[in-house]
Design a protein around this motif. Sequence first.
Motif, PDB file in Angstrom:
ATOM      1  N   PHE A 149     -36.784 -50.296  15.516  1.00 24.79           N
ATOM      2  CA  PHE A 149     -38.380 -50.731  15.027  1.00 24.79           C
ATOM      3  C   PHE A 149     -38.295 -52.074  15.643  1.00 24.79           C
ATOM      4  N   GLY A 150     -38.355 -52.316  16.870  1.00 24.78           N
ATOM      5  CA  GLY A 150     -38.377 -53.659  17.550  1.00 24.78           C
ATOM      6  C   GLY A 150     -39.497 -54.604  17.437  1.00 24.78           C
ATOM      7  N   SER A 151     -40.660 -54.028  17.129  1.00 28.49           N
ATOM      8  CA  SER A 151     -41.913 -54.944  16.895  1.00 28.49           C
ATOM      9  C   SER A 151     -41.800 -55.577  15.662  1.00 28.49           C
ATOM     10  N   GLN A 152     -41.539 -54.753  14.368  1.00 26.25           N
ATOM     11  CA  GLN A 152     -41.478 -55.521  13.119  1.00 26.25           C
ATOM     12  C   GLN A 152     -40.785 -54.388  12.244  1.00 26.25           C
ATOM     13  N   ALA A 153     -40.116 -54.946  11.353  1.00 27.08           N
ATOM     14  CA  ALA A 153     -39.253 -54.192  10.327  1.00 27.08           C
ATOM     15  C   ALA A 153     -39.238 -55.049   9.204  1.00 27.08           C
ATOM     16  N   TRP A 154     -39.788 -54.835   8.155  1.00 25.97           N
ATOM     17  CA  TRP A 154     -39.748 -55.841   6.963  1.00 25.97           C
ATOM     18  C   TRP A 154     -40.458 -55.146   5.699  1.00 25.97           C
ATOM     19  N   VAL A 155     -39.893 -55.942   4.481  1.00 24.20           N
ATOM     20  CA  VAL A 155     -40.217 -55.510   3.250  1.00 24.20           C
ATOM     21  C   VAL A 155     -40.357 -56.695   2.525  1.00 24.20           C
ATOM     22  N   GLY A 156     -41.396 -56.430   1.338  1.00 18.92           N
ATOM     23  CA  GLY A 156     -41.512 -57.895   0.684  1.00 18.92           C
ATOM     24  C   GLY A 156     -42.486 -57.416  -0.887  1.00 18.92           C
ATOM     25  N   LEU A 157     -42.823 -58.654  -1.426  1.00 18.76           N
ATOM     26  CA  LEU A 157     -43.522 -58.305  -2.504  1.00 18.76           C
ATOM     27  C   LEU A 157     -44.701 -59.396  -2.275  1.00 18.76           C
ATOM     28  N   GLU A 158     -45.947 -58.784  -2.643  1.00 15.90           N
ATOM     29  CA  GLU A 158     -47.025 -59.677  -2.412  1.00 15.90           C
ATOM     30  C   GLU A 158     -47.840 -59.670  -4.025  1.00 15.90           C
ATOM     31  N   ASP A 214     -50.993 -61.544  -5.808  1.00 20.47           N
ATOM     32  CA  ASP A 214     -52.314 -62.148  -5.662  1.00 20.47           C
ATOM     33  C   ASP A 214     -52.699 -63.317  -5.914  1.00 20.47           C
ATOM     34  N   ARG A 215     -51.648 -63.861  -7.066  1.00 17.35           N
ATOM     35  CA  ARG A 215     -51.730 -65.384  -7.603  1.00 17.35           C
ATOM     36  C   ARG A 215     -50.828 -66.229  -6.581  1.00 17.35           C
ATOM     37  N   TYR A 216     -49.482 -65.803  -6.594  1.00 19.05           N
ATOM     38  CA  TYR A 216     -48.611 -66.668  -5.689  1.00 19.05           C
ATOM     39  C   TYR A 216     -48.315 -66.627  -4.510  1.00 19.05           C
ATOM     40  N   GLY A 217     -48.870 -65.637  -3.494  1.00 20.01           N
ATOM     41  CA  GLY A 217     -48.658 -65.145  -2.098  1.00 20.01           C
ATOM     42  C   GLY A 217     -47.647 -64.094  -2.158  1.00 20.01           C
ATOM     43  N   THR A 218     -47.270 -64.078  -0.812  1.00 23.97           N
ATOM     44  CA  THR A 218     -46.267 -62.898  -0.400  1.00 23.97           C
ATOM     45  C   THR A 218     -44.923 -63.446   0.195  1.00 23.97           C
ATOM     46  N   VAL A 219     -43.713 -62.801  -0.032  1.00 25.98           N
ATOM     47  CA  VAL A 219     -42.557 -62.932   0.402  1.00 25.98           C
ATOM     48  C   VAL A 219     -42.105 -61.748   1.208  1.00 25.98           C
ATOM     49  N   THR A 220     -41.600 -61.930   2.459  1.00 29.24           N
ATOM     50  CA  THR A 220     -41.296 -60.759   3.252  1.00 29.24           C
ATOM     51  C   THR A 220     -39.916 -60.989   3.795  1.00 29.24           C
ATOM     52  N   LEU A 221     -38.934 -60.042   3.866  1.00 31.01           N
ATOM     53  CA  LEU A 221     -37.545 -60.132   4.624  1.00 31.01           C
ATOM     54  C   LEU A 221     -37.480 -59.024   5.543  1.00 31.01           C
ATOM     55  N   GLY A 222     -37.061 -59.375   6.852  1.00 33.25           N
ATOM     56  CA  GLY A 222     -36.626 -58.683   7.918  1.00 33.25           C
ATOM     57  C   GLY A 222     -37.192 -59.305   9.222  1.00 33.25           C
ATOM     58  N   ARG A 223     -37.303 -58.542  10.365  1.00 34.80           N
ATOM     59  CA  ARG A 223     -37.613 -58.749  11.583  1.00 34.80           C
ATOM     60  C   ARG A 223     -39.201 -58.867  11.692  1.00 34.80           C
ATOM     61  N   GLN A 224     -39.673 -60.191  11.787  1.00 34.40           N
ATOM     62  CA  GLN A 224     -40.877 -60.564  11.900  1.00 34.40           C
ATOM     63  C   GLN A 224     -41.565 -61.620  13.037  1.00 34.40           C
ATOM     64  N   TYR A 225     -42.821 -61.532  13.174  1.00 32.97           N
ATOM     65  CA  TYR A 225     -43.441 -62.548  13.963  1.00 32.97           C
ATOM     66  C   TYR A 225     -43.464 -63.836  13.163  1.00 32.97           C
ATOM     67  N   ASP A 226     -43.272 -64.799  14.179  1.00 37.66           N
ATOM     68  CA  ASP A 226     -43.132 -66.317  13.461  1.00 37.66           C
ATOM     69  C   ASP A 226     -44.413 -66.817  12.900  1.00 37.66           C
ATOM     70  N   VAL A 227     -44.413 -67.967  12.132  1.00 36.44           N
ATOM     71  CA  VAL A 227     -45.706 -68.394  11.535  1.00 36.44           C
ATOM     72  C   VAL A 227     -46.522 -69.056  12.728  1.00 36.44           C
ATOM     73  N   MET A 228     -46.262 -69.458  13.821  1.00 38.28           N
ATOM     74  CA  MET A 228     -46.771 -70.117  14.821  1.00 38.28           C
ATOM     75  C   MET A 228     -47.799 -68.863  15.359  1.00 38.28           C
ATOM     76  N   ASN A 229     -47.134 -67.545  15.677  1.00 37.12           N
ATOM     77  CA  ASN A 229     -47.996 -66.482  16.034  1.00 37.12           C
ATOM     78  C   ASN A 229     -48.635 -66.014  15.216  1.00 37.12           C
ATOM     79  N   ASP A 230     -48.610 -65.935  13.803  1.00 36.23           N
ATOM     80  CA  ASP A 230     -49.365 -65.433  12.928  1.00 36.23           C
ATOM     81  C   ASP A 230     -50.637 -66.267  12.841  1.00 36.23           C
ATOM     82  N   LEU A 231     -50.591 -67.928  12.727  1.00 36.56           N
ATOM     83  CA  LEU A 231     -51.610 -68.604  12.434  1.00 36.56           C
ATOM     84  C   LEU A 231     -52.330 -69.458  13.401  1.00 36.56           C
TER      85      LEU A 231
END
Length: 386
Positions: free
Chosen positions: A94-103, A105-122
Amino acid sequence: MKKSLLTLALGSAFAIPAHAQSSVTLYGLIDTGLIYASNQQGHNSWQETSSATQNTVFGLKGTEDLGAGLKAVFKLEQGFLLNNGTQAFSGDGFGSQAWVGLESDRYGTVTLGRQYDVMNDLVGPLTAEVNTWGGSLAAHPFENDNLAANSVVIDNMVKYVSPIYHGLTVESMYAFSNKAGAFATNRSYGFAASYAMGPLNLAAGYLQFNNAGAGTGAAPTSDYSANFLAERQRVWSVAGSYTFGSALVGVAWSHTQMDNLGGVFSFGTGTYLGAADDASGSLNGSLRMDNFEINGKYGLTEAWSVSGAYTFTDGAYNGSSPKWHTGMLQTAYALSKRTDVYLESVYQIVHGAPEGSVLSHAMINTLGPSSSNSQLAVMVGLRHAF
């Protein structure tokens, strides 16, 4: 009666537990077409290609409602090349993305795994490089600032994404080297923020790689996750866009600094590019690249759009001052909400780079490098989302 009981028993045995507020979705995007390149390693070429503007992927994403505004979330996504069926990220299931996390509504989302960086996201979404109306072909030289359409994915990452507060979103990330005794070797970290209110969008970010490409770690070369082999790569970026009616205009600036540069890795060809700077045939020293982009899109009708972007890249390398000019034009027509056809052209020319080094050769992203200082690409393509 026996038949009814048997049917009920079989149905119970193969039933999959479900929750009314949980879901798993299969999704994907296919981008393919024919591309002409004026010069790839010294030759003109016509090719059937895949993922020239957007990554061709399929994946699974899901959520499970845990109650009290908390959800479990995951995404498993594989990139592939439609023309031959091979993996876009060699050797990765799963080379493009492979992650799991907790979301929350109040505090935000934390994810762990192979992901895109913050620069690419925003920041990336405010440039031509991430959007369908430009995409990977329009990337800045050598994809030096990670703003293109998801071409660099980082391993071993922990990412935090804040809730949206009055239009403001904040992200931070840290990607581990996973190396005993070498905590800082091939690690990455960064942060970014974006603001969206009505027609105005703004974003800024910072990203750093330490010893990218040094074996396994946050950004290995084995699956093309590292574009540059350097002791340290730092990227700053700022971008903004404004929408009025059917038109959108945007500007972006990024500054990339590579210290003790060892070489450039071409994602388009999957080949390490050496140079003629010294007897070893490799780059050395530091490289700085400042990218100044202006972009725009206009909807002629609900289905038909035109777009364009121009990027001037000002560089500095071992006393030389290489400068790149990259222009993109595209027109696209939507056949439906999920399918469109497009015609895109990109031209790049470079001046002032050390003669014989890889920096002196134009290289449009996703293509092999030119043998000269210029390169032209023209593509007609088809995209389908599902």
